[in-house]
Design a protein around this motif. Structure first.
Motif, PDB file in Angstrom:
ATOM      1  N   GLN A  13      12.390 -33.911 -35.941  1.00  0.00           N
ATOM      2  CA  GLN A  13      13.760 -33.898 -35.445  1.00  0.00           C
ATOM      3  C   GLN A  13      13.817 -34.436 -34.016  1.00  0.00           C
ATOM      4  N   PHE A  14      12.822 -34.073 -33.204  1.00  0.00           N
ATOM      5  CA  PHE A  14      12.761 -34.565 -31.830  1.00  0.00           C
ATOM      6  C   PHE A  14      12.636 -36.088 -31.807  1.00  0.00           C
ATOM      7  N   VAL A  15      11.745 -36.632 -32.629  1.00  0.00           N
ATOM      8  CA  VAL A  15      11.546 -38.091 -32.654  1.00  0.00           C
ATOM      9  C   VAL A  15      12.811 -38.776 -33.143  1.00  0.00           C
ATOM     10  N   ASP A  16      13.437 -38.239 -34.170  1.00  0.00           N
ATOM     11  CA  ASP A  16      14.691 -38.817 -34.667  1.00  0.00           C
ATOM     12  C   ASP A  16      15.767 -38.788 -33.584  1.00  0.00           C
ATOM     13  N   ARG A  17      15.910 -37.676 -32.906  1.00  0.00           N
ATOM     14  CA  ARG A  17      16.906 -37.546 -31.830  1.00  0.00           C
ATOM     15  C   ARG A  17      16.572 -38.492 -30.676  1.00  0.00           C
ATOM     16  N   THR A  18      15.279 -38.677 -30.406  1.00  0.00           N
ATOM     17  CA  THR A  18      14.853 -39.594 -29.353  1.00  0.00           C
ATOM     18  C   THR A  18      15.242 -41.025 -29.705  1.00  0.00           C
TER      19      THR A  18
ATOM     20  N   LEU B 221      15.709 -43.872 -26.740  1.00  0.00           N
ATOM     21  CA  LEU B 221      14.968 -45.133 -26.765  1.00  0.00           C
ATOM     22  C   LEU B 221      15.900 -46.328 -26.678  1.00  0.00           C
ATOM     23  N   ASP B 222      15.389 -47.397 -26.038  1.00  0.00           N
ATOM     24  CA  ASP B 222      16.176 -48.624 -26.070  1.00  0.00           C
ATOM     25  C   ASP B 222      16.127 -49.192 -27.480  1.00  0.00           C
ATOM     26  N   LYS B 223      17.005 -50.137 -27.750  1.00  0.00           N
ATOM     27  CA  LYS B 223      17.159 -50.652 -29.108  1.00  0.00           C
ATOM     28  C   LYS B 223      15.856 -51.242 -29.649  1.00  0.00           C
ATOM     29  N   THR B 224      15.096 -51.943 -28.804  1.00  0.00           N
ATOM     30  CA  THR B 224      13.852 -52.576 -29.238  1.00  0.00           C
ATOM     31  C   THR B 224      12.845 -51.536 -29.713  1.00  0.00           C
ATOM     32  N   GLN B 225      12.644 -50.484 -28.923  1.00  0.00           N
ATOM     33  CA  GLN B 225      11.694 -49.442 -29.312  1.00  0.00           C
ATOM     34  C   GLN B 225      12.173 -48.673 -30.536  1.00  0.00           C
ATOM     35  N   GLY B 226      13.459 -48.383 -30.594  1.00  0.00           N
ATOM     36  CA  GLY B 226      14.003 -47.685 -31.751  1.00  0.00           C
ATOM     37  C   GLY B 226      13.816 -48.483 -33.034  1.00  0.00           C
TER      38      GLY B 226
END
Length: 186
Positions: free
Chosen positions: A71-76, A81-86
């Motif tokens: 859930q933390f990673v999804d929320r991050t 996160l910027d669009k590239t990292q996401g």
């Protein structure tokens, strides 16, 4: 079984747990998602949930799933996160399912623990090779980073896996100055 505290002592999460392997069918008893993803689709969320539990498995302390790391990673991804990292993380999670289906005919979350571990070990080797060759960042190094951050900033990770020192400490108000000694100067 490898002790997680010893594995993290070298450098937070070097994939020792995944490359060495550990007992227990983590994927065989995979529960349905108990949360609603904000940035990921259902398949990506299931792959994230399974991968996070392999990266930080349950031992004598809670694992990533219990600490709500997916859930933390999804929320991050959704908020930080910027669009590239996401997009790198989302496409990597999708690629995990594609690779799992190509190799075993099933989604990543449906594979056995050994099959999942083998796939994650391959990604870890690819990430290390990319880092050494100064190539763009591999999604798996970013995934490990955020799983580690999510775990060790969660309450179970901070209080059970790490030594927790509350700051500024306990407050004892209204005590005589004689019990304290001299006052502090800055």
């Amino acid at each position: 079984m490898l002790n997680r505290r010893d594995a993290f002592r070298g450098l937070a999460l070097t994939m020792g747990m995944v490359s060495v392997g550990f007992a227990g069918p983590v994927a065989a008893a995979l529960p349905p998602l108990a949360w609603t993803p904000a940035a990921l689709n259902a398949e990506q969320a299931r792959a994230l949930d399974a991968a996070a539990e392999l990266i930080v498995p349950k031992t004598d302390t809670p694992g990533a799933r219990e600490a709500k790391v997916p859930q933390f990673v999804d929320r991050t991804i959704a908020t930080y996160l910027d669009k590239t990292q996401g997009e790198l993380l989302k496409s990597g999670l999708t690629q995990m399912d594609v690779d799992a289906r190509a190799a075993h005919g099933k989604a990543f979350a449906e594979l056995t623990s050994a099959q999942q571990t083998a796939l994650l070990s391959r990604y870890d080797q690819e990430a290390a090779a990319a880092r050494k060759a100064w190539k763009p960042r591999h999604f798996f190094s970013l995934l490990k980073e955020y799983v580690t951050i999510g775990y060790f900033t969660s309450e179970p990770g901070a209080t059970l896996a790490l030594r927790y020192e509350p700051v500024p400490g306990e407050y004892h108000g209204c005590i005589p100055l004689a019990d304290v000694g001299k006052a502090w100067a800055l």
